[in-house]
Design a protein around this motif. Structure first.
Motif, PDB file in Angstrom:
ATOM      1  N   UNK A 177      -8.712  22.006  51.218  1.00 25.31           N
ATOM      2  CA  UNK A 177      -8.965  22.307  52.686  1.00 25.31           C
ATOM      3  C   UNK A 177      -9.178  20.852  53.302  1.00 25.31           C
ATOM      4  N   UNK A 178      -8.518  20.933  54.383  1.00 22.87           N
ATOM      5  CA  UNK A 178      -8.741  19.748  55.336  1.00 22.87           C
ATOM      6  C   UNK A 178      -7.441  18.831  55.055  1.00 22.87           C
ATOM      7  N   UNK A 224      10.604  21.468  61.444  1.00 17.34           N
ATOM      8  CA  UNK A 224       9.783  20.703  60.482  1.00 17.34           C
ATOM      9  C   UNK A 224       8.253  20.346  61.113  1.00 17.34           C
ATOM     10  N   UNK A 225       7.263  20.859  60.786  1.00 19.28           N
ATOM     11  CA  UNK A 225       5.950  20.411  61.404  1.00 19.28           C
ATOM     12  C   UNK A 225       4.878  19.937  60.491  1.00 19.28           C
ATOM     13  N   UNK A 226       3.915  19.417  60.749  1.00 22.55           N
ATOM     14  CA  UNK A 226       2.544  19.158  60.089  1.00 22.55           C
ATOM     15  C   UNK A 226       1.525  20.009  60.255  1.00 22.55           C
ATOM     16  N   UNK A 227       0.865  20.403  59.175  1.00 27.17           N
ATOM     17  CA  UNK A 227      -0.178  21.301  59.288  1.00 27.17           C
ATOM     18  C   UNK A 227      -1.412  20.985  58.419  1.00 27.17           C
ATOM     19  N   UNK A 228      -2.537  21.363  59.045  1.00 27.57           N
ATOM     20  CA  UNK A 228      -3.796  21.086  57.913  1.00 27.57           C
ATOM     21  C   UNK A 228      -4.118  22.387  57.432  1.00 27.57           C
ATOM     22  N   UNK A 229      -4.316  22.236  56.034  1.00 29.03           N
ATOM     23  CA  UNK A 229      -4.931  23.486  55.344  1.00 29.03           C
ATOM     24  C   UNK A 229      -6.151  23.895  55.645  1.00 29.03           C
ATOM     25  N   UNK A 230      -6.575  24.949  56.196  1.00 25.53           N
ATOM     26  CA  UNK A 230      -7.867  25.368  56.563  1.00 25.53           C
ATOM     27  C   UNK A 230      -8.679  26.326  55.628  1.00 25.53           C
ATOM     28  N   UNK A 231      -7.741  26.941  54.790  1.00 23.94           N
ATOM     29  CA  UNK A 231      -8.334  28.121  53.814  1.00 23.94           C
ATOM     30  C   UNK A 231      -7.340  28.231  52.723  1.00 23.94           C
ATOM     31  N   UNK A 255      -4.123  35.627  47.715  1.00 21.16           N
ATOM     32  CA  UNK A 255      -2.774  34.654  47.789  1.00 21.16           C
ATOM     33  C   UNK A 255      -2.484  34.240  49.247  1.00 21.16           C
ATOM     34  N   UNK A 256      -3.360  33.681  49.886  1.00 22.05           N
ATOM     35  CA  UNK A 256      -3.067  33.650  51.064  1.00 22.05           C
ATOM     36  C   UNK A 256      -3.467  31.887  51.551  1.00 22.05           C
ATOM     37  N   UNK A 257      -2.674  31.429  52.397  1.00 21.16           N
ATOM     38  CA  UNK A 257      -3.143  29.995  52.896  1.00 21.16           C
ATOM     39  C   UNK A 257      -3.141  30.235  54.537  1.00 21.16           C
ATOM     40  N   UNK A 258      -4.321  29.664  55.097  1.00 22.12           N
ATOM     41  CA  UNK A 258      -4.338  29.626  56.596  1.00 22.12           C
ATOM     42  C   UNK A 258      -4.098  28.082  56.910  1.00 22.12           C
ATOM     43  N   UNK A 259      -3.450  27.766  57.923  1.00 25.80           N
ATOM     44  CA  UNK A 259      -3.337  26.415  58.503  1.00 25.80           C
ATOM     45  C   UNK A 259      -3.237  26.224  59.679  1.00 25.80           C
ATOM     46  N   UNK A 260      -3.387  25.044  60.231  1.00 22.57           N
ATOM     47  CA  UNK A 260      -3.500  24.759  61.490  1.00 22.57           C
ATOM     48  C   UNK A 260      -2.766  23.532  62.059  1.00 22.57           C
ATOM     49  N   UNK A 261      -2.138  23.769  63.196  1.00 18.74           N
ATOM     50  CA  UNK A 261      -1.281  22.491  63.650  1.00 18.74           C
ATOM     51  C   UNK A 261      -2.177  21.876  64.822  1.00 18.74           C
ATOM     52  N   UNK A 262      -3.127  22.571  65.193  1.00 18.75           N
ATOM     53  CA  UNK A 262      -4.254  21.904  66.216  1.00 18.75           C
ATOM     54  C   UNK A 262      -4.866  20.952  65.578  1.00 18.75           C
ATOM     55  N   UNK A 263      -5.283  20.997  64.496  1.00 16.22           N
ATOM     56  CA  UNK A 263      -6.091  19.975  63.690  1.00 16.22           C
ATOM     57  C   UNK A 263      -5.219  18.706  63.382  1.00 16.22           C
ATOM     58  N   UNK A 264      -4.089  18.634  63.364  1.00 13.25           N
ATOM     59  CA  UNK A 264      -3.214  17.587  62.778  1.00 13.25           C
ATOM     60  C   UNK A 264      -3.548  16.429  63.791  1.00 13.25           C
ATOM     61  N   UNK A 265      -3.421  15.431  62.893  1.00 16.37           N
ATOM     62  CA  UNK A 265      -3.576  13.891  63.461  1.00 16.37           C
ATOM     63  C   UNK A 265      -2.376  13.707  64.598  1.00 16.37           C
ATOM     64  N   UNK A 266      -2.582  13.292  65.911  1.00 23.33           N
ATOM     65  CA  UNK A 266      -1.710  13.007  66.989  1.00 23.33           C
ATOM     66  C   UNK A 266      -0.238  12.798  66.283  1.00 23.33           C
ATOM     67  N   UNK A 267       0.709  13.274  66.795  1.00 22.98           N
ATOM     68  CA  UNK A 267       2.049  13.207  66.425  1.00 22.98           C
ATOM     69  C   UNK A 267       2.576  14.302  65.245  1.00 22.98           C
TER      70      UNK A 267
END
Length: 188
Positions: free
Chosen positions: A112-113, A162-169, A175-187
């Protein structure tokens, strides 16, 4: 009339099976509600094309676009015995029980993170599904797609991006993964 008395050989065969037994057979039919397997051992079923039966979720750990991605009529299969369905006089089987659970392996590797690359696979009114590993898709909820409010996921991403995401859960049980694009480093 009770099926035990109409088909004593079938009832005896099914009653002797134990959870975890490995059974082999040939896919006899694919129906909208599951897959029938003609088992190598045991008597034939008096009504169905096979004594073994596999529900769609028990075919594979992966999401399926089509059952034929996993099995075809005439294919040899092996499955783990789950239970004796006394109502239908069939052996409920799981093919996925004999396959490695790639989700659990992914859950062991990711934290996570952690920021990870992914590919947008599906847009839904409440967000986007992003594939972060082979066969592993996580949900980026609408509010996690951007640092600014978004009404429609198509306003910020498209299928195939193609995107970068942060694993939040990581929910191993569901069997689920929650993701965030908002929390990614700039770019990201």
């Amino acid at each position: 009339m009770d099926d035990r008395f109409e088909n004593p050989e079938l009832h005896e065969f099914l009653g002797a099976l134990r959870r975890g037994d490995i059974l082999a057979g040939t896919v006899a039919a694919i129906e909208p509600f599951g897959v029938f397997v003609a088992l190598d051992d045991g008597p034939p079923h008096p009504v169905f094309p096979g004594v073994g039966f596999v529900t769609f979720p028990e075919l594979s750990w992966r999401w399926l676009d089509a059952v034929t991605d996993v099995v075809r009529v005439g294919q040899r299969v092996r499955g783990e015995f789950l239970q004796f369905d006394t109502r239908n006089m069939e052996a409920r089987l799981s093919l996925r029980a004999l396959q490695p659970d790639f989700f659990q392996a992914y859950a062991d590797e990711v934290a996570v993170g952690q920021e990870v690359p992914g590919t947008v696979r599906k847009l839904v009114p409440f967000g986007a599904f992003v594939e972060v590993a082979d066969g592993i898709q996580g949900l980026v909820r609408l509010e996690e797609l951007s640092t600014v409010p978004v009404a429609d996921p198509a306003d910020v991403v498209q299928v195939g991006d193609e995107v970068r995401v942060v694993v939040t859960e990581v929910d191993r049980e569901r069997r689920r993964v929650a993701l965030s694009r908002r929390l990614c480093a700039p770019g990201g």
